[in-house]
Design an enzyme around this catalytic site. Sequence first.
Site, PDB file in Angstrom:
ATOM      1  N   SER A   1      -0.270   4.698   6.556  1.00  0.00           N
ATOM      2  CA  SER A   1       0.312   3.734   5.631  1.00  0.00           C
ATOM      3  C   SER A   1       0.693   4.383   4.305  1.00  0.00           C
ATOM      4  O   SER A   1       1.820   4.204   3.821  1.00  0.00           O
ATOM      5  CB  SER A   1      -0.658   2.576   5.392  1.00  0.00           C
ATOM      6  OG  SER A   1      -1.922   3.053   4.956  1.00  0.00           O
ATOM      7  N   TRP A   2      -0.207   5.176   3.713  1.00  0.00           N
ATOM      8  CA  TRP A   2       0.058   5.748   2.401  1.00  0.00           C
ATOM      9  C   TRP A   2       1.102   6.851   2.468  1.00  0.00           C
ATOM     10  O   TRP A   2       2.043   6.888   1.675  1.00  0.00           O
ATOM     11  CB  TRP A   2      -1.244   6.251   1.800  1.00  0.00           C
ATOM     12  CG  TRP A   2      -1.210   6.587   0.338  1.00  0.00           C
ATOM     13  CD1 TRP A   2      -1.849   7.640  -0.260  1.00  0.00           C
ATOM     14  CD2 TRP A   2      -0.557   5.878  -0.732  1.00  0.00           C
ATOM     15  NE1 TRP A   2      -1.625   7.625  -1.624  1.00  0.00           N
ATOM     16  CE2 TRP A   2      -0.839   6.553  -1.935  1.00  0.00           C
ATOM     17  CE3 TRP A   2       0.243   4.731  -0.775  1.00  0.00           C
ATOM     18  CZ2 TRP A   2      -0.333   6.129  -3.176  1.00  0.00           C
ATOM     19  CZ3 TRP A   2       0.740   4.305  -2.003  1.00  0.00           C
ATOM     20  CH2 TRP A   2       0.448   5.000  -3.183  1.00  0.00           C
TER      21      TRP A   2
ATOM     22  N   LYS B   1     -15.223   6.627  -5.695  1.00  0.00           N
ATOM     23  CA  LYS B   1     -15.055   5.168  -5.817  1.00  0.00           C
ATOM     24  C   LYS B   1     -15.147   4.477  -4.459  1.00  0.00           C
ATOM     25  O   LYS B   1     -15.503   3.293  -4.377  1.00  0.00           O
ATOM     26  CB  LYS B   1     -13.734   4.845  -6.521  1.00  0.00           C
ATOM     27  CG  LYS B   1     -12.479   5.462  -5.911  1.00  0.00           C
ATOM     28  CD  LYS B   1     -11.861   4.645  -4.825  1.00  0.00           C
ATOM     29  CE  LYS B   1     -10.678   5.357  -4.209  1.00  0.00           C
ATOM     30  NZ  LYS B   1     -10.028   4.601  -3.128  1.00  0.00           N
TER      31      LYS B   1
ATOM     32  N   ASP C   1      -8.881   3.028 -10.191  1.00  0.00           N
ATOM     33  CA  ASP C   1      -8.999   3.080  -8.736  1.00  0.00           C
ATOM     34  C   ASP C   1     -10.257   2.358  -8.268  1.00  0.00           C
ATOM     35  O   ASP C   1     -10.277   1.723  -7.209  1.00  0.00           O
ATOM     36  CB  ASP C   1      -9.013   4.544  -8.282  1.00  0.00           C
ATOM     37  CG  ASP C   1      -8.436   4.721  -6.887  1.00  0.00           C
ATOM     38  OD1 ASP C   1      -8.084   3.714  -6.248  1.00  0.00           O
ATOM     39  OD2 ASP C   1      -8.339   5.875  -6.431  1.00  0.00           O
TER      40      ASP C   1
END
Length: 338
Positions: free
Chosen positions: A14-15, A198, A251
């Site tokens: 996707s990215w 994160k 993020d």
Amino acid sequence: MVLVSKVAVIGAGSWGSVLANILVMNGHKVYIWSRRKEQVDELNKQHTNRHYLANFTYDKRLVASVELEKVLDDATMVLFAIPTKAMRTVTADVASILNAKGLKPTIVHASKGLELGTHKRISEIIGEEIAEENREGIVALSGPSHAEEVAKRDITLVTAASTELKSAKNVQRMFMNNYFRVYTNTDIIGVELGAAFKNIIALGAGALHGLGYGDDAKAALMTRGLAEIARLGIALGADPMTFIGLSGVGDLIVTCTSVHSRNWRAGDQLGRGEELQNVIENMGMVIEGLSTTKAAYELALQKKIDMPITTAIYQVLYEGKNIKRAISDLMQREGRSE
């Protein structure tokens, strides 16, 4: 805009595919690589990538191929957007082609994680596998960004980080448009660590949601999670200020609050009582936070850094600790100053 003859995008998830589409729409010639012929055929013929983005149509000028050599031929920029666990192997394959062709492109990566075992950042892996004579610079592209929202041209801000500012600025110019804004940063250590760590906190945020906890608990988790991320990051050489920037708190917020986040969704399922193996199988895409939790836990032990949230999540994932018990133990720790 910088005139670029060709950009090679390695990874058609996707990215990677959305970033490739941005570059095409910004006027660059872009080839994207995938191992799967059926995915390549779909991108080239239907201009879709339904497994990753169900309702998005790509620019017809984007070219996909299973032939890595064809994708890399004459590339002046190579963008990696693949899972961390595959980075060393694929980078080595790319390096051999770059060397054979005498190419020296700018190397960019948009992946988020640490290598298991070595605990190395992605730019370190790239630096070890691609010789200096075959690269112009190494840039990490990171920040609060979900492919689903970038695909809709929602406003998105990210950071291009490199020890070589010239390379970061080149990436900035290539990607910038009226909905995708790029800042530069020379603290690639902090940017990469913030991007990786994160995901650990996002697992916890998802678990809190799955367990039915409210906004107070989620805000507390993100705040104290950022504190321990920064402690470990600083011990590893990062600039403290990076953690209050886009690749840090930015993020962290988006990954801990969005249903688009695989790590949040994984944590949510765990909080609802789903077995970890079932969560992994049902996701259908890599959950980077799982391996990053292990790497961060081991690094914290080595550096003697207190990371109670990371430790609790590690115990749930790798030692079978009950989630509710893990939360109770966190809450009953001895009181201390913030």
